[in-house]
Design a protein around this motif. Structure first.
Motif, PDB file in Angstrom:
ATOM      1  N   HIS A 116       5.653  12.223   9.290  1.00  0.00           N
ATOM      2  CA  HIS A 116       5.957  11.830   7.908  1.00  0.00           C
ATOM      3  C   HIS A 116       6.578  12.990   7.138  1.00  0.00           C
ATOM      4  O   HIS A 116       7.508  12.814   6.339  1.00  0.00           O
ATOM      5  N   GLU A 117       6.089  14.190   7.383  1.00  0.00           N
ATOM      6  CA  GLU A 117       6.643  15.371   6.713  1.00  0.00           C
ATOM      7  C   GLU A 117       8.025  15.713   7.247  1.00  0.00           C
ATOM      8  O   GLU A 117       8.902  16.157   6.488  1.00  0.00           O
ATOM      9  N   MET A 118       8.252  15.510   8.540  1.00  0.00           N
ATOM     10  CA  MET A 118       9.571  15.786   9.107  1.00  0.00           C
ATOM     11  C   MET A 118      10.635  14.852   8.533  1.00  0.00           C
ATOM     12  O   MET A 118      11.783  15.254   8.315  1.00  0.00           O
ATOM     13  N   LEU A 119      10.263  13.608   8.254  1.00  0.00           N
ATOM     14  CA  LEU A 119      11.212  12.653   7.688  1.00  0.00           C
ATOM     15  C   LEU A 119      11.361  12.779   6.180  1.00  0.00           C
ATOM     16  O   LEU A 119      12.242  12.128   5.598  1.00  0.00           O
ATOM     17  N   GLU A 120      10.496  13.585   5.547  1.00  0.00           N
ATOM     18  CA  GLU A 120      10.543  13.804   4.098  1.00  0.00           C
ATOM     19  C   GLU A 120      10.429  12.487   3.335  1.00  0.00           C
ATOM     20  O   GLU A 120      11.201  12.181   2.417  1.00  0.00           O
ATOM     21  N   LEU A 121       9.461  11.671   3.715  1.00  0.00           N
ATOM     22  CA  LEU A 121       9.242  10.389   3.064  1.00  0.00           C
ATOM     23  C   LEU A 121       8.309  10.551   1.872  1.00  0.00           C
ATOM     24  O   LEU A 121       7.558  11.530   1.773  1.00  0.00           O
ATOM     25  N   ASP A 122       8.366   9.569   0.962  1.00  0.00           N
ATOM     26  CA  ASP A 122       7.482   9.586  -0.205  1.00  0.00           C
ATOM     27  C   ASP A 122       6.108   9.049   0.178  1.00  0.00           C
ATOM     28  O   ASP A 122       5.972   8.199   1.061  1.00  0.00           O
ATOM     29  N   GLY A 123       5.091   9.525  -0.524  1.00  0.00           N
ATOM     30  CA  GLY A 123       3.746   9.044  -0.271  1.00  0.00           C
ATOM     31  C   GLY A 123       3.114   9.718   0.930  1.00  0.00           C
ATOM     32  O   GLY A 123       3.474  10.844   1.317  1.00  0.00           O
ATOM     33  N   THR A 124       2.161   9.014   1.536  1.00  0.00           N
ATOM     34  CA  THR A 124       1.425   9.526   2.688  1.00  0.00           C
ATOM     35  C   THR A 124       1.424   8.484   3.795  1.00  0.00           C
ATOM     36  O   THR A 124       1.688   7.298   3.548  1.00  0.00           O
ATOM     37  N   PRO A 125       1.115   8.886   5.033  1.00  0.00           N
ATOM     38  CA  PRO A 125       1.016   7.886   6.107  1.00  0.00           C
ATOM     39  C   PRO A 125      -0.070   6.843   5.861  1.00  0.00           C
ATOM     40  O   PRO A 125       0.052   5.703   6.311  1.00  0.00           O
ATOM     41  N   GLN A 126      -1.121   7.225   5.122  1.00  0.00           N
ATOM     42  CA  GLN A 126      -2.186   6.263   4.849  1.00  0.00           C
ATOM     43  C   GLN A 126      -1.689   5.119   3.967  1.00  0.00           C
ATOM     44  O   GLN A 126      -2.177   3.986   4.078  1.00  0.00           O
ATOM     45  N   ASP A 127      -0.704   5.401   3.108  1.00  0.00           N
ATOM     46  CA  ASP A 127      -0.127   4.325   2.296  1.00  0.00           C
ATOM     47  C   ASP A 127       0.553   3.280   3.181  1.00  0.00           C
ATOM     48  O   ASP A 127       0.444   2.071   2.938  1.00  0.00           O
ATOM     49  N   ILE A 128       1.239   3.754   4.212  1.00  0.00           N
ATOM     50  CA  ILE A 128       1.892   2.819   5.138  1.00  0.00           C
ATOM     51  C   ILE A 128       0.846   2.011   5.898  1.00  0.00           C
ATOM     52  O   ILE A 128       0.991   0.800   6.101  1.00  0.00           O
ATOM     53  N   VAL A 129      -0.239   2.683   6.308  1.00  0.00           N
ATOM     54  CA  VAL A 129      -1.304   1.986   7.040  1.00  0.00           C
ATOM     55  C   VAL A 129      -1.961   0.933   6.152  1.00  0.00           C
ATOM     56  O   VAL A 129      -2.222  -0.204   6.587  1.00  0.00           O
ATOM     57  N   ASP A 130      -2.228   1.282   4.901  1.00  0.00           N
ATOM     58  CA  ASP A 130      -2.853   0.314   3.990  1.00  0.00           C
ATOM     59  C   ASP A 130      -1.941  -0.881   3.737  1.00  0.00           C
ATOM     60  O   ASP A 130      -2.403  -2.029   3.669  1.00  0.00           O
ATOM     61  N   PHE A 131      -0.646  -0.616   3.594  1.00  0.00           N
ATOM     62  CA  PHE A 131       0.289  -1.731   3.408  1.00  0.00           C
ATOM     63  C   PHE A 131       0.318  -2.620   4.643  1.00  0.00           C
ATOM     64  O   PHE A 131       0.348  -3.852   4.534  1.00  0.00           O
ATOM     65  N   ARG A 132       0.273  -1.982   5.807  1.00  0.00           N
ATOM     66  CA  ARG A 132       0.316  -2.753   7.056  1.00  0.00           C
ATOM     67  C   ARG A 132      -0.954  -3.570   7.256  1.00  0.00           C
ATOM     68  O   ARG A 132      -0.904  -4.687   7.789  1.00  0.00           O
ATOM     69  N   ARG A 133      -2.099  -3.048   6.815  1.00  0.00           N
ATOM     70  CA  ARG A 133      -3.373  -3.732   7.062  1.00  0.00           C
ATOM     71  C   ARG A 133      -3.758  -4.706   5.962  1.00  0.00           C
ATOM     72  O   ARG A 133      -4.317  -5.764   6.240  1.00  0.00           O
ATOM     73  N   LYS A 134      -3.452  -4.360   4.710  1.00  0.00           N
ATOM     74  CA  LYS A 134      -4.016  -5.126   3.600  1.00  0.00           C
ATOM     75  C   LYS A 134      -2.987  -5.956   2.838  1.00  0.00           C
ATOM     76  O   LYS A 134      -3.296  -7.057   2.385  1.00  0.00           O
ATOM     77  N   ILE A 135      -1.773  -5.432   2.698  1.00  0.00           N
ATOM     78  CA  ILE A 135      -0.794  -6.124   1.851  1.00  0.00           C
ATOM     79  C   ILE A 135       0.075  -7.069   2.662  1.00  0.00           C
ATOM     80  O   ILE A 135       0.320  -8.207   2.255  1.00  0.00           O
ATOM     81  N   ALA A 136       0.545  -6.612   3.828  1.00  0.00           N
ATOM     82  CA  ALA A 136       1.446  -7.448   4.622  1.00  0.00           C
ATOM     83  C   ALA A 136       0.810  -8.760   5.064  1.00  0.00           C
ATOM     84  O   ALA A 136       1.455  -9.814   4.988  1.00  0.00           O
ATOM     85  N   PRO A 137      -0.453  -8.796   5.520  1.00  0.00           N
ATOM     86  CA  PRO A 137      -1.035 -10.101   5.876  1.00  0.00           C
ATOM     87  C   PRO A 137      -1.179 -11.038   4.682  1.00  0.00           C
ATOM     88  O   PRO A 137      -1.085 -12.253   4.829  1.00  0.00           O
TER      89      PRO A 137
END
Length: 362
Positions: free
Chosen positions: A168-189
């Motif tokens: 995540h740091e190498m790609l210089e993305l916004d937020g944290t990896p946990q935000d992506i995990v939470d979106f994948r687990r809680k918001i997308a379904p």
């Protein structure tokens, strides 16, 4: 008339058209110009200092051979020096080297961009796989009840979390990896849930569809116990009921001409040819029938079992060296299939004599 003469006289002395027009419109004459200085021309006629000096020099020098030569050529241009051939060649060579260097730098930048994109793509794919693994581990952690397994899952989550943070740091993305995990687990379904049109309760389509009706795809709300269809299913059902489907007439002719394939030529059989020959010879019906029967008996190959029975009855045995050629001619079987057919007929092979016989005759 005086203005025009002044204008033409100024042009003959190499003064440009604009300056000549300004001076002639001012009512000045050539003789008066010789008495003036540059400051007077600048102040009275709005001419630049260099242009005024050039005008005075041109007027004092008299008419030139080239009648409409521009005076700015004398003001702005220096005496042209003849370019040395060596300097010209050196300049072209330096220009070519600079162009080649620029092309090389451009290619290096392109390769660098391609390599950077490839590296980012690899890192992005690796981050996606790590995120999916973290989602799976967190789901297992929520469902696990044993403390030992939960501690192992936490260790794996910590390791995968560090890997995801690095990518995540190498790609210089916004937020944290946990935000992506939470979106994948809680918001997308949640985005895939259906809402009951009666009570507004959200439901998962995987557990709310009615499995009994195989011909229809409908849902049931477990709170208000009302059945309903998805909006897309309603649209499709409306199209089917209103009869707005495309209909194809099976009797309509094709738009393009259809070329019929040529009819196949039916070759006459041997029996038909013999019948035709006998009819041409004037034979009777009995003779025709007898000839056809005799040709059929003589032309058909013998079955393999029949040939084996006849040979065993005549000789009591079958031997490859003696009977192979007759077997091929009589039955039409292949030369390499002789032993196979003997085994298939139930014969026994004697290695000492090399003969095939029946089991009871061995």
């Amino acid at each position: 008339m005086a203005k025009k003469d002044t204008y033409l006289a100024l042009l003959r002395r190499g003064i440009d058209e604009t300056t000549a027009q300004i001076l002639s419109d001012g009512g000045i004459k050539i003789g008066d110009l010789k008495k003036l200085d540059s400051d007077t021309l600048v102040n009275n006629y709005g001419i630049k200092k260099e242009v005024a000096n050039s005008v005075l020099d041109a007027v004092k020098s008299g008419p030139r051979s080239s009648s409409r030569q521009r005076f700015l050529a004398d003001v702005l241009s220096d005496d042209q020096k003849k370019v040395d051939k060596i300097d010209e060649t050196r300049f072209k060579r330096e220009q070519k080297d600079i162009y080649a260097e620029l092309q090389e730098k451009k290619e290096q930048l392109r390769l660098a961009r391609v390599e950077a994109f490839r590296n980012q793509k690899l890192v992005m794919n690796r981050l996606g796989k790590t995120i999916e693994l973290i989602v799976k581990l967190e789901n297992n952690l929520d469902d696990e009840s044993k403390d030992e397994q939960r501690s192992k899952l936490r260790d794996q989550l910590e390791t995968r979390g560090l890997e995801a943070a690095r990518d995540h740091e190498m790609l210089e993305l916004d937020g944290t990896p946990q935000d992506i995990v939470d979106f994948r687990r809680k918001i997308a379904p949640v985005l895939c849930l259906h809402a009951c049109p009666h009570c507004g309760e959200e439901m998962d389509p995987r557990g709310s569809n009615i499995m009994d009706g195989t011909s229809d795809f409908s849902f049931i709300c477990w709170d208000c116990e009302e059945e309903f269809h998805a909006p897309m299913a309603q649209v499709v059902e409306g199209r089917l009921d209103n009869g707005s489907r495309i209909k194809i007439d099976p009797k309509i002719k094709p738009m393009m001409p259809v070329v019929r394939p040529p009819s196949k030529h039916k070759s006459s059989s041997i029996t038909d040819l013999m019948k035709r020959d006998l009819e041409s010879a004037g034979a009777s019906a009995e003779e025709l029938e007898a000839a056809l029967e005799s040709s059929t008996l003589s032309g058909v190959l013998m079955s393999i079992d029949e040939w084996i029975d006849q040979t065993i009855a005549a000789k009591g045995y079958i031997q490859a060296q003696e009977d192979r050629e007759e077997f091929i001619i009589a039955t039409g079987a292949g030369a390499t299939k002789f032993n196979k057919w003997m085994k298939k007929a139930g014969l026994v092979f004697n290695k000492q004599t090399g003969r095939w016989t029946r089991w009871e005759d061995r």
